[in-house]
Design a protein around this motif. Sequence first.
Motif, PDB file in Angstrom:
ATOM      1  N   ASP A 290       0.822  -1.214   0.000  1.00 45.50           N
ATOM      2  CA  ASP A 290       0.000   0.000   0.000  1.00 45.50           C
ATOM      3  C   ASP A 290       0.852   1.258   0.000  1.00 45.50           C
ATOM      4  N   GLU A 291       2.061   1.151   0.568  1.00 49.10           N
ATOM      5  CA  GLU A 291       2.942   2.312   0.637  1.00 49.10           C
ATOM      6  C   GLU A 291       3.617   2.614  -0.696  1.00 49.10           C
ATOM      7  N   GLU A 292       3.565   1.645  -1.615  1.00 54.74           N
ATOM      8  CA  GLU A 292       4.145   1.847  -2.938  1.00 54.74           C
ATOM      9  C   GLU A 292       3.066   2.340  -3.885  1.00 54.74           C
ATOM     10  N   LYS A 293       3.305   3.484  -4.540  1.00 53.96           N
ATOM     11  CA  LYS A 293       2.324   4.023  -5.480  1.00 53.96           C
ATOM     12  C   LYS A 293       2.596   3.461  -6.875  1.00 53.96           C
ATOM     13  N   PRO A 294       1.642   2.727  -7.459  1.00 53.58           N
ATOM     14  CA  PRO A 294       1.862   2.141  -8.777  1.00 53.58           C
ATOM     15  C   PRO A 294       1.905   3.198  -9.863  1.00 53.58           C
ATOM     16  N   GLN A 295       2.668   2.924 -10.937  1.00 54.75           N
ATOM     17  CA  GLN A 295       2.782   3.842 -12.057  1.00 54.75           C
ATOM     18  C   GLN A 295       2.657   3.066 -13.346  1.00 54.75           C
ATOM     19  N   GLY A 296       2.343   3.776 -14.448  1.00 57.57           N
ATOM     20  CA  GLY A 296       2.308   3.167 -15.771  1.00 57.57           C
ATOM     21  C   GLY A 296       1.348   1.996 -15.846  1.00 57.57           C
ATOM     22  N   GLU A 297       1.840   0.883 -16.433  1.00 56.58           N
ATOM     23  CA  GLU A 297       1.007  -0.311 -16.622  1.00 56.58           C
ATOM     24  C   GLU A 297       0.541  -0.861 -15.280  1.00 56.58           C
ATOM     25  N   GLU A 298       1.402  -0.760 -14.268  1.00 58.15           N
ATOM     26  CA  GLU A 298       1.025  -1.266 -12.946  1.00 58.15           C
ATOM     27  C   GLU A 298      -0.171  -0.490 -12.405  1.00 58.15           C
ATOM     28  N   ALA A 299      -0.199   0.831 -12.657  1.00 60.54           N
ATOM     29  CA  ALA A 299      -1.328   1.642 -12.203  1.00 60.54           C
ATOM     30  C   ALA A 299      -2.613   1.221 -12.912  1.00 60.54           C
ATOM     31  N   LEU A 300      -2.490   0.887 -14.224  1.00 60.26           N
ATOM     32  CA  LEU A 300      -3.653   0.429 -14.973  1.00 60.26           C
ATOM     33  C   LEU A 300      -4.161  -0.895 -14.424  1.00 60.26           C
ATOM     34  N   GLN A 301      -3.239  -1.821 -14.147  1.00 62.14           N
ATOM     35  CA  GLN A 301      -3.630  -3.105 -13.567  1.00 62.14           C
ATOM     36  C   GLN A 301      -4.289  -2.915 -12.203  1.00 62.14           C
ATOM     37  N   SER A 302      -3.756  -1.963 -11.433  1.00 56.38           N
ATOM     38  CA  SER A 302      -4.324  -1.676 -10.119  1.00 56.38           C
ATOM     39  C   SER A 302      -5.753  -1.156 -10.254  1.00 56.38           C
ATOM     40  N   LEU A 303      -5.990  -0.332 -11.295  1.00 61.65           N
ATOM     41  CA  LEU A 303      -7.330   0.197 -11.546  1.00 61.65           C
ATOM     42  C   LEU A 303      -8.296  -0.936 -11.876  1.00 61.65           C
ATOM     43  N   PHE A 304      -7.850  -1.873 -12.756  1.00 57.44           N
ATOM     44  CA  PHE A 304      -8.700  -3.014 -13.121  1.00 57.44           C
ATOM     45  C   PHE A 304      -9.037  -3.847 -11.885  1.00 57.44           C
ATOM     46  N   LYS A 305      -8.035  -4.069 -11.025  1.00 57.37           N
ATOM     47  CA  LYS A 305      -8.264  -4.855  -9.812  1.00 57.37           C
ATOM     48  C   LYS A 305      -9.274  -4.172  -8.900  1.00 57.37           C
ATOM     49  N   ASP A 306      -9.169  -2.838  -8.815  1.00 57.62           N
ATOM     50  CA  ASP A 306     -10.078  -2.087  -7.955  1.00 57.62           C
ATOM     51  C   ASP A 306     -11.511  -2.184  -8.485  1.00 57.62           C
ATOM     52  N   ILE A 307     -11.664  -2.079  -9.813  1.00 55.79           N
ATOM     53  CA  ILE A 307     -12.994  -2.200 -10.421  1.00 55.79           C
ATOM     54  C   ILE A 307     -13.552  -3.591 -10.162  1.00 55.79           C
ATOM     55  N   TYR A 308     -12.715  -4.619 -10.343  1.00 54.74           N
ATOM     56  CA  TYR A 308     -13.158  -6.011 -10.188  1.00 54.74           C
ATOM     57  C   TYR A 308     -13.565  -6.297  -8.748  1.00 54.74           C
ATOM     58  N   SER A 309     -12.777  -5.800  -7.786  1.00 54.92           N
ATOM     59  CA  SER A 309     -13.049  -6.084  -6.378  1.00 54.92           C
ATOM     60  C   SER A 309     -14.360  -5.463  -5.902  1.00 54.92           C
ATOM     61  N   LYS A 310     -14.781  -4.355  -6.532  1.00 54.45           N
ATOM     62  CA  LYS A 310     -15.999  -3.651  -6.108  1.00 54.45           C
ATOM     63  C   LYS A 310     -17.207  -3.982  -6.996  1.00 54.45           C
ATOM     64  N   ALA A 311     -16.980  -4.837  -8.013  1.00 54.71           N
ATOM     65  CA  ALA A 311     -18.038  -5.120  -8.976  1.00 54.71           C
ATOM     66  C   ALA A 311     -18.985  -6.196  -8.459  1.00 54.71           C
ATOM     67  N   ASP A 312     -20.215  -6.215  -9.036  1.00 56.58           N
ATOM     68  CA  ASP A 312     -21.161  -7.280  -8.702  1.00 56.58           C
ATOM     69  C   ASP A 312     -20.833  -8.522  -9.537  1.00 56.58           C
ATOM     70  N   GLU A 313     -21.591  -9.605  -9.331  1.00 63.55           N
ATOM     71  CA  GLU A 313     -21.278 -10.884  -9.982  1.00 63.55           C
ATOM     72  C   GLU A 313     -21.363 -10.781 -11.508  1.00 63.55           C
ATOM     73  N   ASP A 314     -22.374 -10.103 -12.049  1.00 69.80           N
ATOM     74  CA  ASP A 314     -22.532  -9.995 -13.503  1.00 69.80           C
ATOM     75  C   ASP A 314     -21.371  -9.225 -14.133  1.00 69.80           C
TER      76      ASP A 314
END
Length: 373
Positions: A290-314
């Motif tokens: 958490d103390e490491e701020k992602p950048q570039g592609e890692e930041a994009l992957q982090s965004l996808f993970k955040d969307i997935y973790s908060k998404a509903d089943e569909d």
Amino acid sequence: ETMDSFHEANILFIDEKYAAAVEKYNSCEAGLKSFAPLHACRSAAYLKLKQFTEALEDANAALAIDATHEPSHFRKGVALFELEEYESSKQCFELSVELAQKQGKKDVSAQNRWIRKCESEIEEEAEEEERIAATTKKIETPKVAPAPVPQMSKKVLPDIRYQYYQSATSMNISVMAKNLTADDVVVEFSTNHLLVRVKQDGQEVTVFDKDLYADIVPSACKFDIRKPKVEIYLVKATQDGNWPSIEGSAKRPLAAAVVSDTAPTTVKAKPYASSKDWNKIDAEITKELDEEKPQGEEALQSLFKDIYSKADEDTRRAMNKSFQTSGGTVLSTNWNEVKEKKYEEEKQAPKGMEWRTWEGDKVKGQIDSEPSS
């Protein structure tokens, strides 16, 4: 047709139908025997089914075809860990980290967690060996004793430990006793009681003979004798979360409760009954990440993970199916659109690229990434 079956198996896996996915992978194995992703995906399904020997075999088959396939090194490490091959397991996770970083993947937190677990188990094994060696040395040390007095000798029973992990529906107990046969093990299940007795070094040891924290379904429970241990699988009668411990009672009367003026302290149950606090280890790694701020592609992957973790089943199903069946070129969150779409037939390559077969032929059914002017 064979690739269609492979994609169907992947969809079954996404839908968490792991046994059906394995059957579908098996049906297309003859035509894809030299296709590393087939073995890699089936290895993942076997891990979900807790069939660790089969998962290990498929991970090895995938790596024999493609030694740089990072997910297969990771899955091999998980399978070896569950089979208590901790040194080999650690090596697999370390190689997974190395390959992931070479391939531009910066998020290796999962590998780091497993490496910590391997190191902890290796350390615990070393301590256990030292303790056994010290005990053996004490027993073998000659002593000058007075003339024996006829009496019943007291035998020193072997020290047999156990550990456990659980889900909301089941409890898995590992009895750490090696090289036992069916004649050496007695396991008896009742609605709220468990008896485990083993025979080792010619002596019978009662490992567990207590009331359980809550009721189980005896007819659905089972045990498996493996070379390094005995695995016991309990099915919980009610699926209402984790038990704080194996033994005890969830039905204590309120009159027996201790009243306190202070707020109660909630302690999260450890996944294993060993001395290692995996919750603390995971928390430390999570804090570091958490103390490491992602950048570039890692930041994009982090965004996808955040969307997935908060998404509903569909939404999750839409993301999984669109990404898997399109070969990684499409990521959609609209299940109403994705559930009817056949990305395998309507392949869309990134701008400036096109789909081709292994032989170099252009794949039919492609659609342009941008409309022609």
